[in-house]
Design a protein around this motif. Structure first.
Motif, mmCIF file in Angstrom:
data_model
loop_
_atom_site.group_PDB
_atom_site.id
_atom_site.type_symbol
_atom_site.label_atom_id
_atom_site.label_comp_id
_atom_site.label_asym_id
_atom_site.label_seq_id
_atom_site.Cartn_x
_atom_site.Cartn_y
_atom_site.Cartn_z
ATOM 1 N N SER A 129 -3.425 3.972 41.719
ATOM 2 C CA SER A 129 -3.927 5.072 40.891
ATOM 3 C C SER A 129 -3.439 4.998 39.455
ATOM 4 O O SER A 129 -4.181 5.308 38.515
ATOM 5 N N TYR A 130 -2.189 4.593 39.230
ATOM 6 C CA TYR A 130 -1.674 4.580 37.863
ATOM 7 C C TYR A 130 -2.267 3.431 37.046
ATOM 8 O O TYR A 130 -2.305 3.497 35.816
ATOM 9 N N GLU A 150 -4.912 6.857 47.781
ATOM 10 C CA GLU A 150 -4.993 7.690 46.584
ATOM 11 C C GLU A 150 -5.883 7.046 45.529
ATOM 12 O O GLU A 150 -6.709 7.716 44.892
ATOM 13 N N THR A 277 9.736 7.014 38.278
ATOM 14 C CA THR A 277 8.965 6.699 39.485
ATOM 15 C C THR A 277 9.557 7.412 40.693
ATOM 16 O O THR A 277 10.720 7.827 40.688
ATOM 17 N N VAL A 280 6.159 7.564 47.446
ATOM 18 C CA VAL A 280 5.325 8.649 47.946
ATOM 19 C C VAL A 280 4.894 8.475 49.403
ATOM 20 O O VAL A 280 4.327 9.403 49.987
ATOM 21 N N ASP A 287 4.658 6.638 42.857
ATOM 22 C CA ASP A 287 4.013 7.532 41.898
ATOM 23 C C ASP A 287 4.731 7.307 40.579
ATOM 24 O O ASP A 287 5.958 7.417 40.501
#
Length: 350
Positions: A129-130, A150, A277, A280, A287
């Protein structure tokens, strides 16, 4: 006397006739097109090339675009960085490369291509996601093979244009000289063809990175290189070559080379972002806090200064400023962006 006058008149007539013939011959010579040899020896206005200042510049490198350069929407490609995936293919052709940690202490690359082409890029790996947050900054088409739950959810909810090998997209192939999952590749040509076939929007990036017209000599610390220890045998480094004004990429102390050409991977600019960070899930996925603000470094021309980065939202562009609040400028060329988590260490070699 009369005979003498007649002779003079005859001579004058001959002079006039020869003069007109000479003028006619000169006109004919001027109408003959110049040969290749004539062009090489006698330059004319018709063969002078346009000055370089009139060339279109790439918004991601600041360099003039070549005549046959692709002019497509940027693409962001996820690239494997496990030991069995090295050396990678195509990193030398990317305009921008991100290195960001993934789960289990490994790191992963995301390479941005805009006005440079590459016949082989990879190995291609899965989405996070990042990384999507960074791809959105360029309005890039996101190229990957699967992804975390995610990330796959973000692609749907954020309406990200993506090309996913697990959905059968035809811009991928498997190489026979490596074992899966480290053998998946793509190319800018195939990506472009699939984008056209799927009628993916060609809306381009409307933001230009801030390049200096002249080579920047930062008012900072002179360095010979850096080493970023991401732990778990992932030490990313750069060694400065003052003659070429380039930083050469290393992994665990060894210079990284392109698999296809054996050319050493290098960069003109390095940007470091320090982030926080947290783990998760049970797999160890991370994350990463890449919104808000934080500190970092700009490294170019063998010098280093401290900077601050800020990003208002996931879709917003990351802004980089010096500690006085002035937007940073980059030297023209490619850029590697190192996202460093709080557990990593940075060694500066002076």
């Amino acid at each position: 006397m009369r005979k003498k006058s007649i002779v003079v008149a005859i001579i004058l007539c001959l002079v006039l006739i020869l003069s007109n013939c000479s003028k006619g011959n000169n006109d004919k010579v001027q109408d003959v097109p110049a040969t290749g040899d004539d062009l090489n020896t006698t330059p004319t206005d018709t063969v002078i090339q346009e000055p370089i200042t009139n060339q279109t510049l790439c918004s991601l490198t600041g360099l003039p675009m070549t005549e046959n350069a692709p002019d497509i929407r940027p693409v962001a490609i996820m690239i494997d960085n496990m030991a069995s995936a090295r050396p990678q293919s195509g990193l030398i052709n990317a305009d921008i490369v991100y290195e960001i940690p993934a789960e289990g202490g490994i790191t992963r690359y995301m390479a941005i291509y805009h006005h440079q082409s590459s016949d082989k890029i990879g190995p291609v790996r899965s989405a996070r996601s990042y990384f999507i947050d960074k791809a959105m900054e360029f309005n890039a088409v996101y190229v990957h093979c699967g992804g975390s739950p995610e990330a796959l959810g973000d692609i749907q909810t954020l309406k990200i244009d993506s090309l996913n090998e697990l959905k059968g997209e035809s811009n991928f192939w498997r190489a026979k000289d490596r074992k899966a999952p480290h053998n998946l590749y793509t190319s800018t040509k195939l990506i472009g063809e699939v984008m056209v076939a799927k009628k993916i929007s060609q809306k381009k990036w409307d933001y230009k990175m801030n390049f200096s017209d002249h080579f920047i000599d930062l008012q900072g610390k002179a360095i010979k290189g850096i080493v970023i220890d991401y732990k778990h045998n992932y030490k990313a480094g750069y060694e400065y070559d003052a003659t070429q004004k380039l930083f050469f990429r290393t992994i665990n102390g060894v210079r990284l080379k392109d698999k296809e050409t054996n050319v050493e991977v290098s960069t003109v600019n390095i940007i470091v972002e320090k982030v926080n960070t947290k783990i998760v899930d049970d797999v160890g996925r991370l994350d990463i806090t890449n919104t808000g603000s934080g500190r970092g470094y700009l490294i170019t021309g063998g010098k280093l200064i401290e900077i601050q980065w800020s990003k208002e939202s996931r879709k917003a562009k990351t802004n980089y400023k010096d500690l006085k609040g002035n937007p940073i400028q980059l030297n023209k060329g490619n850029t590697w962006i190192q996202v460093i988590p709080d557990y990593a260490t940075l060694e500066i070699k002076e």
